[in-house]
Scaffold this motif. Sequence first.
Motif, PDB file in Angstrom:
ATOM      1  N   THR A 200       0.832  -1.206   0.000  1.00 34.81           N
ATOM      2  CA  THR A 200       0.000   0.000   0.000  1.00 34.81           C
ATOM      3  C   THR A 200       0.866   1.256   0.000  1.00 34.81           C
ATOM      4  OG1 THR A 200      -1.790  -1.129   1.161  1.00 34.81           O
ATOM      5  CG2 THR A 200      -1.794   1.259   1.257  1.00 34.81           C
ATOM      6  N   GLN A 292      -2.935  -3.415  -6.166  1.00 33.53           N
ATOM      7  CA  GLN A 292      -3.306  -2.868  -4.863  1.00 33.53           C
ATOM      8  C   GLN A 292      -4.763  -3.175  -4.528  1.00 33.53           C
ATOM      9  OE1 GLN A 292      -1.924  -1.714  -2.332  1.00 33.53           O
ATOM     10  NE2 GLN A 292      -3.483  -0.564  -1.230  1.00 33.53           N
ATOM     11  N   ALA A 295      -5.235  -6.685  -3.306  1.00 32.71           N
ATOM     12  CA  ALA A 295      -4.426  -7.115  -2.169  1.00 32.71           C
ATOM     13  C   ALA A 295      -5.146  -7.054  -0.837  1.00 32.71           C
ATOM     14  CB  ALA A 295      -3.150  -6.272  -2.102  1.00 32.71           C
ATOM     15  N   HIS A 296      -6.307  -6.421  -0.786  1.00 32.02           N
ATOM     16  CA  HIS A 296      -6.994  -6.272   0.505  1.00 32.02           C
ATOM     17  C   HIS A 296      -8.491  -6.135   0.273  1.00 32.02           C
ATOM     18  CE1 HIS A 296      -7.689  -1.962  -0.188  1.00 32.02           C
ATOM     19  NE2 HIS A 296      -6.471  -1.920  -0.691  1.00 32.02           N
ATOM     20  N   SER A 298     -10.466  -3.948   2.020  1.00 30.76           N
ATOM     21  CA  SER A 298     -10.968  -2.647   2.452  1.00 30.76           C
ATOM     22  C   SER A 298     -11.607  -1.898   1.286  1.00 30.76           C
ATOM     23  CB  SER A 298      -9.817  -1.802   3.017  1.00 30.76           C
ATOM     24  OG  SER A 298     -10.229  -0.462   3.244  1.00 30.76           O
ATOM     25  N   GLY A 307      -6.061  -1.404   8.484  1.00 30.90           N
ATOM     26  CA  GLY A 307      -7.160  -1.683   7.582  1.00 30.90           C
ATOM     27  C   GLY A 307      -8.234  -0.624   7.551  1.00 30.90           C
ATOM     28  N   SER A 424       1.462  -7.454  -0.401  1.00 30.32           N
ATOM     29  CA  SER A 424       1.220  -7.936   0.953  1.00 30.32           C
ATOM     30  C   SER A 424       0.544  -6.819   1.727  1.00 30.32           C
ATOM     31  CB  SER A 424       2.534  -8.304   1.646  1.00 30.32           C
ATOM     32  OG  SER A 424       2.341  -8.540   3.018  1.00 30.32           O
ATOM     33  N   SER A 425      -0.429  -7.170   2.508  1.00 24.49           N
ATOM     34  CA  SER A 425      -1.165  -6.142   3.247  1.00 24.49           C
ATOM     35  C   SER A 425      -0.424  -5.670   4.485  1.00 24.49           C
ATOM     36  CB  SER A 425      -2.548  -6.669   3.644  1.00 24.49           C
ATOM     37  OG  SER A 425      -2.406  -7.815   4.471  1.00 24.49           O
TER      38      SER A 425
END
Length: 447
Positions: A200, A292, A295-296, A298, A307, A424-425
């Motif tokens: 991020t 990006q 990757a998560h 959120s 987060g 990777s978060s």
Amino acid sequence: MPFVEQRGSKHRVKWWAGEYLDSGKKKYESESGFDDYDSAYDYGLDREYEVRHGTHLRKSSGDLLFKDYSLPVWLPDQDLRPSSLKTYQSMIKGQINPQWGRRRVGEIDIPEYIAWRNQLNQKAAAGELSRTYVTDILMVFSMMMSDAVERYKLRKTVPMPPATPRRGKYVKKPRKVKKPLAMAPVYQLAVNAYVVWGFTGWAYIWHAAFAGMRPAEMYGLQKQYSSPNWPDTEPDGKLRQDAQERYAKTPATRVQYQHQWVNGRMALVDPKYDSHRTLVLPPFLAKIHEEQAAAHASPWLFPAMNGGPLLGTRFEQSYWHPIRDGSPAREARRDYARPAIPAVKEFAELPIYRLRHWMKECLDEEGHSEVAVETRMGHELAGVKGLYSNLTLKMEADIIESQQERWDGFQRAAGGLWMPPVPSSLPVDLSTEGESQLKGPDGLPLY
């Protein structure tokens, strides 16, 4: 006609104030202390003239204390964005009310204002207050006094002296000189951000440097308004259709909101100056966006380390400062350890806003049209130029091409640079990647 009566050795004059009491009788005002009948009578005639021509101010109007005018009356009437209201409130509470709060609005005069202004300027010269802050304080006070005259009829004139023609030798205002920035320091910021914040952080730095969004706009950037989701996820049907036609083959991100505190709560509000805009992305940045976003989970494109939204963090202290100023190695704490982070000396003491300015410098250097550059920055061109200008597809395509070439050229000149692995978060330890891979354009380690 005014009525004059003698009181001891002095005279008092009474005149009709142009209003009526609840009983229906005329309301009179008076003034005492005149040495003779004629001066008192003339004063009364002047007041009656003002009443007839609508310029009369009630004698009690100026008796309102400034503290009872500034925050209770004036500020709520201002049509401002929440952030601006908060800023004005802070200046009034911290600087203006302490100086004028216990004074009557109608009493403040020009010599007192000049003395206060000089005092503020002296504090700015001594470094106690910033020059910009002092300018803003005086601007807000000037607006308050202008409204006291024109809108609220609390006084007849403003206490600020009229502008006079400049005299004497011209002295150029000091302006902070910006040093040119190369790509290598920006790359190092991105590497540092990866150490601090994971993929991020890497994405955040490159987006700030090539999309040029304001920090609050980046805080409020949601996946639905970012490539590769947008424009298919645009809730406005007309805008979605138009954008799908225009950006069918061009990745783009929509600047729809900024994230700010409003009355103590987080809120999505319109961008500064209502600068809603679409930003085309060069291929390398579009790929970073895609990675990006995947990757998560959120809804924010750039979530905080926990987060949640970035607005709820101490971004300067916890994110930007270690990214910019470096940080010593850190032993395992909770979930991860962190290697030493080098400082980026080219950004010493600079805000992250410098990346936005760097983007404009690059676009100007590459010769893009003014309308293309200013539209990407979220600015409007003034006058006829702005009225007749239009951002075309060719202008956007030229921006994509030049930004991609800047990225590719840096990669070629560097002869191989470290690039992050699969997103990777969580922040990761780069020590196993080998410091020798962090090379600059000359092929040598960056820092």
